[in-house]
Motif scaffolding. Structure first.
Motif, PDB file in Angstrom:
ATOM      1  N   GLY A 134     -33.036  43.315 -28.235  1.00 41.27           N
ATOM      2  CA  GLY A 134     -31.660  43.492 -28.680  1.00 41.27           C
ATOM      3  C   GLY A 134     -30.676  43.451 -27.533  1.00 41.27           C
ATOM      4  N   GLN A 135     -31.042  44.063 -26.392  1.00 37.21           N
ATOM      5  CA  GLN A 135     -30.163  44.039 -25.226  1.00 37.21           C
ATOM      6  C   GLN A 135     -29.952  42.620 -24.727  1.00 37.21           C
ATOM      7  OE1 GLN A 135     -28.458  46.689 -23.367  1.00 37.21           O
ATOM      8  NE2 GLN A 135     -27.524  44.779 -22.778  1.00 37.21           N
ATOM      9  N   ALA A 136     -31.027  41.846 -24.665  1.00 40.50           N
ATOM     10  CA  ALA A 136     -30.921  40.464 -24.192  1.00 40.50           C
ATOM     11  C   ALA A 136     -30.022  39.640 -25.107  1.00 40.50           C
ATOM     12  CB  ALA A 136     -32.309  39.838 -24.092  1.00 40.50           C
ATOM     13  N   LEU A 137     -30.240  39.750 -26.400  1.00 36.31           N
ATOM     14  CA  LEU A 137     -29.474  38.949 -27.361  1.00 36.31           C
ATOM     15  C   LEU A 137     -28.030  39.411 -27.455  1.00 36.31           C
ATOM     16  CD1 LEU A 137     -32.213  38.773 -30.145  1.00 36.31           C
ATOM     17  CD2 LEU A 137     -31.449  36.879 -28.702  1.00 36.31           C
ATOM     18  N   PHE A 138     -27.832  40.727 -27.475  1.00 35.90           N
ATOM     19  CA  PHE A 138     -26.478  41.274 -27.594  1.00 35.90           C
ATOM     20  C   PHE A 138     -25.634  40.931 -26.367  1.00 35.90           C
ATOM     21  CE2 PHE A 138     -23.609  45.020 -27.001  1.00 35.90           C
ATOM     22  CZ  PHE A 138     -22.776  44.767 -28.082  1.00 35.90           C
ATOM     23  N   SER A 139     -26.216  41.090 -25.170  1.00 34.43           N
ATOM     24  CA  SER A 139     -25.482  40.780 -23.940  1.00 34.43           C
ATOM     25  C   SER A 139     -25.172  39.293 -23.847  1.00 34.43           C
ATOM     26  CB  SER A 139     -26.288  41.223 -22.713  1.00 34.43           C
ATOM     27  OG  SER A 139     -26.472  42.615 -22.703  1.00 34.43           O
ATOM     28  N   ARG A 140     -26.148  38.464 -24.238  1.00 32.96           N
ATOM     29  CA  ARG A 140     -25.930  37.011 -24.175  1.00 32.96           C
ATOM     30  C   ARG A 140     -24.811  36.586 -25.109  1.00 32.96           C
ATOM     31  NH1 ARG A 140     -25.987  32.705 -20.927  1.00 32.96           N
ATOM     32  NH2 ARG A 140     -26.352  30.780 -22.079  1.00 32.96           N
ATOM     33  N   ARG A 141     -24.776  37.150 -26.308  1.00 36.08           N
ATOM     34  CA  ARG A 141     -23.716  36.805 -27.255  1.00 36.08           C
ATOM     35  C   ARG A 141     -22.365  37.320 -26.772  1.00 36.08           C
ATOM     36  NH1 ARG A 141     -23.709  37.630 -33.849  1.00 36.08           N
ATOM     37  NH2 ARG A 141     -21.546  36.978 -34.167  1.00 36.08           N
ATOM     38  N   ALA A 200     -33.566  45.895 -11.094  1.00 34.90           N
ATOM     39  CA  ALA A 200     -34.115  45.106 -12.204  1.00 34.90           C
ATOM     40  C   ALA A 200     -33.070  44.851 -13.286  1.00 34.90           C
ATOM     41  CB  ALA A 200     -35.327  45.830 -12.798  1.00 34.90           C
ATOM     42  N   PHE A 201     -32.383  45.897 -13.729  1.00 35.39           N
ATOM     43  CA  PHE A 201     -31.370  45.707 -14.771  1.00 35.39           C
ATOM     44  C   PHE A 201     -30.185  44.893 -14.252  1.00 35.39           C
ATOM     45  CE2 PHE A 201     -33.263  49.294 -17.246  1.00 35.39           C
ATOM     46  CZ  PHE A 201     -33.349  48.630 -18.459  1.00 35.39           C
ATOM     47  N   GLY A 202     -29.855  45.058 -12.966  1.00 38.01           N
ATOM     48  CA  GLY A 202     -28.768  44.263 -12.396  1.00 38.01           C
ATOM     49  C   GLY A 202     -29.082  42.778 -12.449  1.00 38.01           C
ATOM     50  N   THR A 206     -27.302  39.845 -14.879  1.00 41.50           N
ATOM     51  CA  THR A 206     -26.750  38.648 -14.237  1.00 41.50           C
ATOM     52  C   THR A 206     -27.359  37.385 -14.817  1.00 41.50           C
ATOM     53  OG1 THR A 206     -26.424  39.877 -12.166  1.00 41.50           O
ATOM     54  CG2 THR A 206     -26.413  37.476 -12.028  1.00 41.50           C
ATOM     55  N   ALA A 207     -28.666  37.398 -15.040  1.00 43.42           N
ATOM     56  CA  ALA A 207     -29.345  36.220 -15.591  1.00 43.42           C
ATOM     57  C   ALA A 207     -28.808  35.875 -16.974  1.00 43.42           C
ATOM     58  CB  ALA A 207     -30.848  36.469 -15.646  1.00 43.42           C
ATOM     59  N   LEU A 208     -28.491  36.907 -17.772  1.00 41.38           N
ATOM     60  CA  LEU A 208     -28.018  36.650 -19.133  1.00 41.38           C
ATOM     61  C   LEU A 208     -26.649  35.970 -19.157  1.00 41.38           C
ATOM     62  CD1 LEU A 208     -29.143  39.987 -20.796  1.00 41.38           C
ATOM     63  CD2 LEU A 208     -29.971  37.701 -21.358  1.00 41.38           C
ATOM     64  N   ALA A 213     -30.922  33.821 -23.572  1.00 41.48           N
ATOM     65  CA  ALA A 213     -31.686  35.072 -23.664  1.00 41.48           C
ATOM     66  C   ALA A 213     -33.179  34.820 -23.780  1.00 41.48           C
ATOM     67  CB  ALA A 213     -31.180  35.890 -24.860  1.00 41.48           C
ATOM     68  N   ALA A 214     -33.573  33.754 -24.500  1.00 43.71           N
ATOM     69  CA  ALA A 214     -34.992  33.435 -24.655  1.00 43.71           C
ATOM     70  C   ALA A 214     -35.639  33.136 -23.307  1.00 43.71           C
ATOM     71  CB  ALA A 214     -35.155  32.250 -25.599  1.00 43.71           C
ATOM     72  N   THR A 215     -34.944  32.370 -22.463  1.00 42.07           N
ATOM     73  CA  THR A 215     -35.483  32.033 -21.142  1.00 42.07           C
ATOM     74  C   THR A 215     -35.574  33.263 -20.254  1.00 42.07           C
ATOM     75  OG1 THR A 215     -34.473  29.835 -21.337  1.00 42.07           O
ATOM     76  CG2 THR A 215     -35.205  30.509 -19.151  1.00 42.07           C
ATOM     77  N   VAL A 216     -34.547  34.123 -20.310  1.00 41.62           N
ATOM     78  CA  VAL A 216     -34.564  35.360 -19.514  1.00 41.62           C
ATOM     79  C   VAL A 216     -35.766  36.217 -19.892  1.00 41.62           C
ATOM     80  CG1 VAL A 216     -33.338  37.498 -19.004  1.00 41.62           C
ATOM     81  CG2 VAL A 216     -32.068  35.361 -19.189  1.00 41.62           C
TER      82      VAL A 216
END
Length: 267
Positions: A134-141, A200-202, A206-208, A213-216
């Protein structure tokens, strides 16, 4: 839970001190539009992802917890189309399946069996998967609509997430366990706060901003490969054949995804 709260407090203190020292007022005083984003991020990443994974270890073995947790790249891939509005490719789906297989092969030796997984462990593990995906998808959007400061996100996500966990622990179990927190144990938590939370979270946030998000999520699974390699170098624990085979599957999945990304770039 105490360890996560302490880690969150240390990240807040480090980033807060950095913001004051560098006179970065925008890090510590974001506009109201970002506060909701930060609060949701703290709930997903700190409460759900970190808290869920560690709590699953009370019912799961480490192997079982890892297998459940590392289904999150596949969940992120499946959710990319509906939440981040990024269509996953067939290669990404296959890579997600390869990673689940690689984790299973790597952490399960021939004399182990998943057996009947306890419901409590499944519930906590599922919460962890929901949090990190959810964090990956939410941040990416969110980053497609407006920009956010990575340091600000680190500060407020850990502030909100740590506060929620602290309130919950105060109400449910109390803090008597802190009597067992020796100086070496605290230093270990501080090391984890810098490496596993701040750094790690930083990098994750940044990557997102730069890639889907799928690649990250797929790249995050290199964590297991690095951990096994560092175990061999730092504490002289040679990897087993199962671990080598599992790492091979994970690396193959990452390579396939990377090569696909290069082939799609315009000349």
């Amino acid at each position: 839970m105490s360890a996560i709260v302490i880690r969150a407090a240390l990240v807040v203190a480090i980033v807060g001190f950095w913001g004051i020292w560098k006179k970065r007022a925008e890090v510590l005083r974001p506009d109201r539009g970002l506060m909701g984003f930060y609060a949701i991020s703290g709930t997903l990443s700190i409460v759900c992802a970190s808290g869920g994974f560690l709590m699953s270890l009370e019912s799961f073995s480490v192997a079982e917890a890892l297998i459940v947790h590392y289904t999150f790249p596949l969940c992120t891939i499946l959710g990319s189309l509906f939440i981040a509005h990024e269509r996953p490719t067939r290669t990404q789906v296959v890579a997600g399946l390869l990673i689940v297989a690689g984790v299973y092969v790597g952490v399960m030796s021939g004399d182990k069996s998943l057996g009947s997984l306890p419901l409590a462990g499944l519930a906590w593990g599922s919460l962890s998967v929901f949090g990190i995906s959810g964090q990956a998808l939410f941040s990416r959007r969110f980053t497609k609509k407006r920009s956010f400061n990575n340091m600000g996100l680190l500060f407020f996500a850990h502030l909100f997430g740590g506060a929620i966990l602290a309130l919950g622990k105060t109400a449910l179990t109390g803090w008597a366990d802190l009597a067992n927190c020796t100086i070496p144990f605290f230093l270990l938590i501080a090391f984890q706060a810098v490496t596993g939370s701040l750094f790690a979270f930083g990098c994750f946030y940044t990557a997102l901003k730069l890639i889907p998000a799928a690649t990250v999520s797929l790249l995050c699974t290199l964590e297991i490969v690095v951990a096994i390699a560092l175990s061999a170098v730092m504490i002289a624990v040679a990897p087993t054949l199962h671990e080598v085979a599992g790492c091979g599957l994970i690396i193959a999945a990452i390579v396939c995804t990377t090569l696909e990304g290069k082939s799609e770039r315009p000349e």
